[in-house]
Every structure is written in structure tokens, then in C-alpha cells.
Enzyme design. Sequence first.
Site, short mmCIF file in Angstrom:
data_model
loop_
_atom_site.label_atom_id
_atom_site.label_comp_id
_atom_site.label_asym_id
_atom_site.label_seq_id
_atom_site.Cartn_x
_atom_site.Cartn_y
_atom_site.Cartn_z
N GLY A 1 0.84 -1.19 0.00
CA GLY A 1 0.00 0.00 0.00
C GLY A 1 0.88 1.25 0.00
N GLN B 1 1.18 3.46 2.18
CA GLN B 1 1.87 3.60 3.47
C GLN B 1 2.40 2.25 3.95
OE1 GLN B 1 2.90 6.01 5.44
NE2 GLN B 1 2.26 7.57 4.01
N SER B 2 2.95 1.47 3.05
CA SER B 2 3.44 0.14 3.41
C SER B 2 4.64 0.21 4.35
CB SER B 2 3.83 -0.61 2.13
OG SER B 2 4.57 -1.76 2.44
N ASN B 3 4.50 -0.42 5.52
CA ASN B 3 5.65 -0.55 6.43
C ASN B 3 6.70 -1.48 5.82
OD1 ASN B 3 4.58 0.96 8.74
ND2 ASN B 3 3.08 -0.71 8.87
N ALA C 1 7.37 -1.90 2.59
CA ALA C 1 8.13 -1.19 1.55
C ALA C 1 9.19 -0.30 2.20
CB ALA C 1 7.17 -0.36 0.69
#
Length: 325
Positions: free
Chosen positions: A69, A71-73, A75
Site C-alpha cells: 500500500g 503507506q506500506s511498512n 516497503a
Amino acid sequence: MSPRRLRLAHLPTPLWHSESLDRLVGCELWVKRDDMTAGAAAGNKIRKLEFLLADAVSRRADTVITCGGEQSNHARATALAARGLGLDTRLLLRTATGVGPTRDEGNLLLDRLAGASIRFIDPPAYAERARLLEAEAAELRTAGKQPYVIPEGGSNAIGSLGYVEAMREIREQLDLGLAQGREPFDVVVHACGSGGTAAGVCAGALHFGVAPQVWAMAVCDSRDYFERVVGRILLGIAALRPELGNPAELVVSDRDKGPAYAVASDAQKQFIRDVLRATGLVLDPVYTGKALFALSRMEPKPRRALFLHTGGLPGLLAQHDAFSS
Ligand SMILES: *Cc1c(COP(=O)(O)O)cnc(C)c1O
């Protein structure tokens, strides 16, 4: 041969207990502070990346490709950890419209500062993420690069070994008396977003005598979906680590996902405020806040539970509008 491991996380993370939190949740609750696995790269993903990036390095990769997403943690942790190893990162990030936001915040700000190359995609394209990741890899190979693809959330058998090893770590802490006695917990509880944590915890929890049962609190998708995904990853783990034997029993709950992925209900947001004010523990509105809220609503309660605090702070900081009253 079992995959190699890099040392990226600050381990062991503490086992933490607060009587005020016991009262809010309604049982004896120990918190495994995996929100403290690192500095800016903290959270559960760095445990998976110890195995995934070891595999990437052993294959002489120069670029890591992954997705998530906006706001991917995962990534963000990948972009930061890869930079530390001298690897480039290419990210496919899902937004509502396939266009990037006008302001970089939270995880996305860190992705950018780390120099990750980012392509935004819309939800229909994201549904085809496995194919898109491979297409990106093919493009990079044509350009003379050596890409390594990590699936969403780092959730495959190799990544999940990070949580098998986390169960060994917890067993060692129990043996040291760090949770008042050596007995296993009744259950390990955690937020479930792509299934890799649940698979690793299930594969290790019974084997290492941490708990006979795992409650995976879904923050998206459905119970059926995660039973399938976790089952598939467990088969891969069994191939890598046949000595682990039977996994712990998996219970997936999808009752407290909230209004949508990354959107918390008013009751969930109030719970996050209450926990922070009573204990100083910061939960996030995408994962940990929903999972611990779900436990607080579960009946009957376990007597003594272990909650995995899987991180997510940058995602909270990107939601200031949702929390301003
Ligand atoms: C990714 C993530 C989870 C979920 O873990 P999965 O292995 O993807 O199911 C939980 N909490 C936080 C903070 C995360 O970033």
C-alpha cells in the site's frame, strides 16, 4: 539447505508487561516489542528481511523489487534495509487512483528519502501484483540489472522464517523467567495483513513451546483468504525446516477489520488513545491498534496471552487528519 540469515534487527526485543494494559484488554498480556526491532526500519518486516535479503545478497542481486500500500511498512523497511546493504529498491505502491499523493508523509517520506524508485498503481493493477513484479524484474534484467523480487509483505516461506526464529527467541526469554515462569502462553495474538507473520508464528510456536494456538487478527481480506494463504506458506516452511513438525493451531478472526484497510473505526481510534494514555504504548491505526482492539472484544478471553507488537508508527504519523478532533 535452510536459507542464510543476515543480522539486521536489534534482537532480542523486550517482553513487556503493564497492569494497566491488562485491565484495558481483559487478560494477562505480555507484549513482544517488535516495534523495537530497529530504528527507522523497525517492525515485523525486518525479521523477514534478515532471510529475504540474505537470499538476495547470496544471489548477487543489486536491486530489490517489492510492493504494498501507499503507506506500506514493508516497503519502507525494505527500502531502508536494502540501502544499508548497497542495494537499490523499486517499489510498486497502491493508491486509490494510481497517482501518488501530493505530499510525501510517514512511510512514503522515508521511501523517498532512501532513494527508492516508486511507481504508483491503482487497485485493479495491484490485484495483478505478482505479474507486475515479474514484469519489473524482466525490465531490469534487460537493462543489465540483477533484480530480486520480494512478494507483498515479505510473506513467503523464506521471509516467514524470521517469525519461526522469533518463536525460538521468545522460548529463550521464557526460560530466563522474563514473563514470570517458563510455561507457554495460551495464545499468540497479532495483526495479519499478508499472512507471513502468521505462518512463521504457527510454524514455530508449538515447536518451541511458546503457545499451542495463534490468533491472527485480519486487517483486510477474509478469514478464508488468510487460511488459504497461511496454509500455502506453511507448506513452504515445512519443506525448508522439516524438523519443526506440526504447526500451532491457527485461528483467523476477520470481525474487527474496521471500515476498510488502513481506516480505523471511532471505537478503534478511541482504544488507541486509551492505551497510549494509560500505558505509554503507541499502537497504529492500520495493524496493531485493530488487532489489540480485536483481542479486547474477544470472548472468552485467554488467561495469559502474548501480543506481538509488530510496529507501524510511521503509518500513524501519516494519519494526523484521522486523529485530529
Ligand atoms: C505488515 C504488518 C503486519 C502484518 O504482518 P503480515 O506478515 O503482513 O501479515 C502487522 N503489523 C504491522 C505494523 C505491519 O507492518
